[in-house]
Design an enzyme around this catalytic site. Structure first.
Site, PDB file in Angstrom:
ATOM      1  CD  GLU A 121       9.296  -1.479  11.638  1.00 34.79           C
ATOM      2  OE1 GLU A 121       9.416  -0.433  10.978  1.00 34.79           O
ATOM      3  OE2 GLU A 121       8.345  -1.681  12.415  1.00 34.79           O
ATOM      4  CG  HIS A 250       4.601   0.469   3.438  1.00 36.05           C
ATOM      5  ND1 HIS A 250       4.637  -0.899   3.266  1.00 36.05           N
ATOM      6  CD2 HIS A 250       5.001   0.700   4.711  1.00 36.05           C
ATOM      7  CE1 HIS A 250       5.035  -1.465   4.388  1.00 36.05           C
ATOM      8  NE2 HIS A 250       5.262  -0.514   5.279  1.00 36.05           N
ATOM      9  NE  ARG A 296       8.806   1.496   5.635  1.00 33.57           N
ATOM     10  CZ  ARG A 296       8.006   2.062   6.527  1.00 33.57           C
ATOM     11  NH1 ARG A 296       7.533   3.273   6.315  1.00 33.57           N
ATOM     12  NH2 ARG A 296       7.695   1.423   7.631  1.00 33.57           N
ATOM     13  CG  HIS A 357       3.460   4.393   4.101  1.00 34.54           C
ATOM     14  ND1 HIS A 357       2.325   4.027   4.802  1.00 34.54           N
ATOM     15  CD2 HIS A 357       4.489   4.319   4.992  1.00 34.54           C
ATOM     16  CE1 HIS A 357       2.639   3.733   6.047  1.00 34.54           C
ATOM     17  NE2 HIS A 357       3.946   3.922   6.190  1.00 34.54           N
ATOM     18  NE  ARG A 392       8.289   7.174   7.314  1.00 34.92           N
ATOM     19  CZ  ARG A 392       7.705   6.124   7.905  1.00 34.92           C
ATOM     20  NH1 ARG A 392       7.963   5.867   9.183  1.00 34.92           N
ATOM     21  NH2 ARG A 392       6.906   5.338   7.243  1.00 34.92           N
TER      22      ARG A 392
END
Length: 550
Positions: A121, A250, A296, A357, A392
């Protein structure tokens, strides 16, 4: 009547469930959930758990560096090392409990045990995401819930909403929160939404595992329960909260009028999905060398910029260049969900927009999940442990929850014996001030809607001093209205949640105003540069005190 328990766990996601299982051998556990036990963010988690499981290719140091880079200068390296190095053992523990992760397909004639299938990811330099199809959270919830429900030392109280923590000073004031900084947590007042009874639960150790704050914003990937309850309660009790300006949006929430809170997993981009505009042109190369696999915060701001420039309602995530059979096998849940909205992701690009998110801040804790109030712990998204910093890294959240649940259980064993001397007397019951049921439901729904809209418009992906000032002035007025209303009428779950989202919204605004730079998830047009000389520190807030340097 006071209900007594050794451990009170507030929240039924992976962090709360795992902690409950680990401390059940030490004493009786009461676990409360706002709705049913499977109504949690965990149950919706799609991507997986980041962990170094292929030592031949990956390494702890690589995962540590990826986490530090994503966190934009703020993660605590000691915490990062503890979490990353604790990952493999926690994954094996889940497997031993019965969690079924995806494994690689064996070569023809190969009799060797299959290795776990590891995805990739955004922000990760290696494939290290262990997953269960695209429904990892659901698999974790299934297994851990079964073990919790089957443990006769754990009592699960569904449809119970925590109102406030009980601390040493609130025992004197009989349920009313005071302005001093309390030293010891003794349990919580809890509303049984079915019987409408407010219960006093006395506990030697209280664990906040209440999840995130997504419902503070108008658009979110979170379920309705994510109203920041643990953060709000801890702050009111006098605990320190930290880094609440770092709200992760997100990048890819499904854009469809009938789709509510449905996330398109980052794993889609990890498998080769490409973000394109309405004309089909890829745009991420303009914003970051990693293109669609950038972190992100970068991707969310890129999409926000593209939408503002074009005036379009959404951008698109295109994975149609991959084989349909692979897409259906790798993303069965996403495929079926999109298909239900008339989108065939094997042939159609998926319309997506950013949405609130994940909260990277929370109740400040040490390496054991312990807050600065004795007897009060926090794990999972409700906690600020020092792992995430300003942003994060994808799939580090479930890992953090597992590692800190384990760490907290070890410390709780030590604290349990010391707690025996703290409360020999009966705790006071809740002082019910308002006894009349409210006939002004419109106040709750209107303020709820106004808070979420002002947070989206003024405290969203891109911020400014002017927007933050407007948000703070309005939230202070709303707070006064809620406080007057809260004590005049009979308490219900809607009013409890409204009070909590207002508190969390105010704290996010204050933290955002304090940080006069752009770092990670906090981007200000007035301070567009990162400033390590002044702001390479946590934002810490305790009730009635100004933020302090961490």
């Amino acid at each position: 009547m006071t209900y007594k328990t050794d451990f009170l766990v507030i929240g039924g996601g992976v962090a709360g469930l795992m902690f409950a299982l680990k401390v059940a051998s030490l004493g009786n556990v009461t676990l409360i959930t706002k709705k049913k036990i499977d109504d949690s963010n965990t149950n919706l988690a799609q991507g997986g758990i980041a962990s170094v499981l292929d030592k031949g290719v990956d390494s702890f140091e690589s995962h540590i560096q990826d986490t530090l880079i994503a966190g934009d200068g703020l993660p605590d390296r000691q915490v990062v090392e503890m979490v990353v190095k604790g990952g493999p053992e926690r994954i094996q523990e889940l497997i031993d409990l019965g969690v079924r992760f995806n494994a690689q397909e064996p070569d023809a004639g190969n009799q060797a045990p299959r290795r776990l299938d590891l995805g990739r990811e955004g922000g990760h330099s290696q494939n290290r995401i262990v997953h269960a199809q695209d429904m990892t959270g659901r698999e974790l919830q299934r297994v851990l819930t079964a073990h919790v429900m089957g443990n006769d030392r754990i009592t699960v109280l569904e449809d119970h909403v925590a109102l406030d923590l009980i601390t040493r000073s609130t025992r004197i004031k009989r349920g009313m929160v005071t302005t001093s900084h309390e030293e010891v947590c003794c349990g919580a007042y809890v509303l049984d939404t079915r019987s409408e009874e407010i219960k006093t639960i006395s506990s030697k150790i209280t664990m906040l595992a209440t999840g995130g704050t997504g419902k503070v914003y108008l658009y979110t990937s979170n379920p309705d329960i994510a109203t920041g309850d643990g953060i709000a309660m801890a702050y009111r009790a006098g605990a320190t909260v930290a880094n609440l300006e770092f709200v992760q949006f997100h990048p890819t929430c499904l854009y469809h009028p009938d789709a509510k809170n449905f996330l398109i997993s980052e794993a889609v981009r990890g498998e080769g999905g490409i973000l394109v505009d309405a004309s089909g042109k890829a745009f991420m190369e303009k914003y970051d060398p990693l293109k669609d696999l950038a972190c992100r915060d970068i991707v969310a701001r890129a999409i926000d910029s593209e939408l503002k420039k074009s005036g379009a309602d959404s951008v698109f995530l295109d994975i149609t260049h991959l084989k349909p059979a692979f897409i259906k096998k790798r993303f069965p849940n996403l495929y079926e969900k999109c298909l239900s909205f008339g989108i065939d992701m094997t042939t159609d690009p998926i319309p997506v927009v950013p949405a609130a998110h994940y909260m990277c801040g929370g109740v400040a804790t040490d390496l054991s999940g312990l807050t600065d109030i004795k007897g009060l712990y926090a794990v999972g998204e409700a906690a600020c442990t020092g792992l995430h910093g300003a942003n994060r890294l994808a799939s580090n959240s479930l890992l953090e929850a597992l590692v800190f649940a384990h760490s907290a259980s070890k410390q709780a064993q030590v604290d349990l014996s010391a707690a025996d001397t703290r409360w020999d007397d009966e705790l006071p019951g809740w002082a019910e001030v308002g006894t009349t049921s409210s006939d002004e439901v419109i106040m709750v729904s209107h303020n709820w809607d106004e808070i979420r809209r002002l947070m989206w418009n003024y405290v969203g992906i891109v911020r400014s001093n002017k927007r933050l000032d407007r948000a703070r002035r309005r939230i202070e007025i709303i707070q006064d209205e809620i406080q007057n209303y809260y004590w005049d009428f009979k308490i219900d779950s809607g009013l409890i949640e409204l009070r909590n989202i207002a508190t969390v919204a105010e704290l996010i605004i204050k933290c955002a105003q304090y940080r006069q730079e752009s770092r990670g998830l906090h981007f200000s047009i007035d301070y567009p540069q990162r400033d390590d000389s002044r702001w390479k520190k946590d934002t810490l807030i305790r009730r009635h005190r100004l933020p302090a340097a961490g």
